[in-house]
Scaffold this active site. Structure first.
Site, mmCIF file in Angstrom:
data_model
loop_
_atom_site.group_PDB
_atom_site.id
_atom_site.type_symbol
_atom_site.label_atom_id
_atom_site.label_comp_id
_atom_site.label_asym_id
_atom_site.label_seq_id
_atom_site.Cartn_x
_atom_site.Cartn_y
_atom_site.Cartn_z
ATOM 1 N N SER A 68 0.896 -1.189 0.109
ATOM 2 C CA SER A 68 0.026 -0.099 -0.071
ATOM 3 C C SER A 68 0.767 1.264 -0.091
ATOM 4 O O SER A 68 0.216 2.308 -0.169
ATOM 5 C CB SER A 68 -1.063 0.052 1.123
ATOM 6 N N LYS A 71 0.477 3.446 -2.911
ATOM 7 C CA LYS A 71 -0.737 4.309 -3.076
ATOM 8 C C LYS A 71 -0.407 5.749 -2.957
ATOM 9 O O LYS A 71 -0.978 6.603 -3.397
ATOM 10 C CB LYS A 71 -1.804 4.146 -2.023
ATOM 11 N N TYR A 195 -3.834 -2.194 -10.062
ATOM 12 C CA TYR A 195 -4.133 -2.055 -8.995
ATOM 13 C C TYR A 195 -3.192 -3.274 -8.225
ATOM 14 O O TYR A 195 -2.187 -2.878 -7.223
ATOM 15 C CB TYR A 195 -5.263 -1.936 -8.131
ATOM 16 N N TYR A 247 -4.454 3.541 8.241
ATOM 17 C CA TYR A 247 -5.721 2.699 8.266
ATOM 18 C C TYR A 247 -6.240 3.142 9.676
ATOM 19 O O TYR A 247 -6.005 4.314 10.106
ATOM 20 C CB TYR A 247 -5.580 1.332 8.211
ATOM 21 N N VAL A 265 1.361 -3.856 3.913
ATOM 22 C CA VAL A 265 1.193 -4.905 4.608
ATOM 23 C C VAL A 265 2.613 -5.868 4.320
ATOM 24 O O VAL A 265 2.569 -6.862 4.916
ATOM 25 C CB VAL A 265 -0.012 -5.942 4.408
#
Length: 313
Positions: A68, A71, A195, A247, A265
């Site tokens: 992530s 992103k 993605y 998060y 992760v």
């Protein structure tokens, strides 16, 4: 080859040695089969300051799946393509929910809460895919990463990408749900394919810290003077990293570390000390929120010793 700030190097070396001695290492991301076998005993840390000095410790040259953290860079690209129109398709608020939650998405009519949860990052990826074939879009993302890191050797780990695609049922559900509300414009398979692959980019701590330098220096690479984004956009990306980058552990990270950061992760964290440094840490074991357990502890130690928290010493 840049020189090294001896004081900074001493701090980084000490922290890497301390992390090597710890037994509380968290749990690797077992729900992605290719990540389940990663050795949790690894740890790497790299800090690159404004003068280009590189302080490295531990497994700083070992490539890992950035997941992530990608992103941050796809958000940068999408904002470059359509500017603030992006915010019609994704929000800017913390979610307070797990990164792959569908509950909030249902309540808010398919508009993801922010660009760093999975649904939001899929919507951002859809912007990049528009008008291109998936392979072209993925090539653009990879070229951008190589350009930022000044390293053409960065690659996508196709085994990890395939592993994510095989097990990505929740992400497929999120994408289809957004498609039903018109948030996604492209075929779901196209957007999800890009993605999964950009999350599977493999980088070392050194490469990742290099790639993040523009966010530490008002949108500009301080070594080349080349502007990546306007200063205001860099500031806003940093703000989103601070509030949403971990998060439902984002508040705890801001409380303990006090820097904008984005986790993945795969166990990596990119952290930004505005005006001072770009920082990358990697420790594969995760905490209950899916963030690197030792990575957060190491960054807390780093900001405390150097006085780098954005909230003051």
């Amino acid at each position: 080859m840049t020189s090294t700030n001896p004081d900074l190097q001493s701090v980084v070396t000490d922290i890497a040695n301390e992390m090597a001695q710890r037994s509380d290492r968290g749990e690797v991301a077992s729900y992605i089969p290719e990540l389940a076998g990663v050795d949790a005993n690894q740890f790497g840390l790299v800090v690159i300051d404004a003068d280009g000095n590189i302080a490295a410790g531990g497994d700083s040259e070992a490539p890992f799946s950035i997941q992530s953290i990608s992103k941050v860079f796809t958000l940068t690209l999408a904002l470059g393509m359509i500017g603030d129109r992006l915010w019609r398709r994704v929000g800017r608020e913390p979610s307070g929910n797990p990164f792959n939650s569908i509950v909030q998405l249902e309540r808010e009519r398919g508009v993801p809460r922010n660009p760093f949860i999975n649904a939001g990052a899929i919507a951002v990826t859809d912007v990049i895919v528009s008008g291109h074939q998936p392979r072209e879009s993925l090539g653009e993302i990879l070229r951008f990463m190589r350009f930022l890191a000044q390293d053409s050797s960065i690659v996508i780990d196709h085994a990890v990408a395939a592993s994510e695609k095989r097990t990505g049922y929740r992400n497929t559900a999120l994408a289809n749900y957004m498609k039903s509300f018109g948030v996604l414009e492209n075929p779901v398979d196209f957007t999800l394919g890009v993605y999964f692959h950009h999350c599977a980019i493999a980088m070392s701590c050194r490469q990742l810290a290099m790639a993040g330098r523009y966010l530490a220096h008002s949108g500009t690479n301080p070594s080349t003077g080349f502007s990546i984004v306007p200063a205001e956009r860099a500031r806003r990306i940093n703000a989103l990293m601070l509030t949403c980058g971990h998060y439902d552990g984002s508040g705890e990270f801001a409380y303990r570390v006090g820097l904008p950061g984005k986790s993945g992760v795969g166990g990596g964290i990119l952290a930004i000390a505005p005006g001072k440094a770009s920082i990358a840490v990697w420790a594969p074991g995760l905490d209950a929120n899916g963030n690197s357990h030792l990575g957060r502890i190491a960054l807390e130690a780093l900001t405390r010793r150097l006085g780098w928290s954005i909230f003051g010493v």
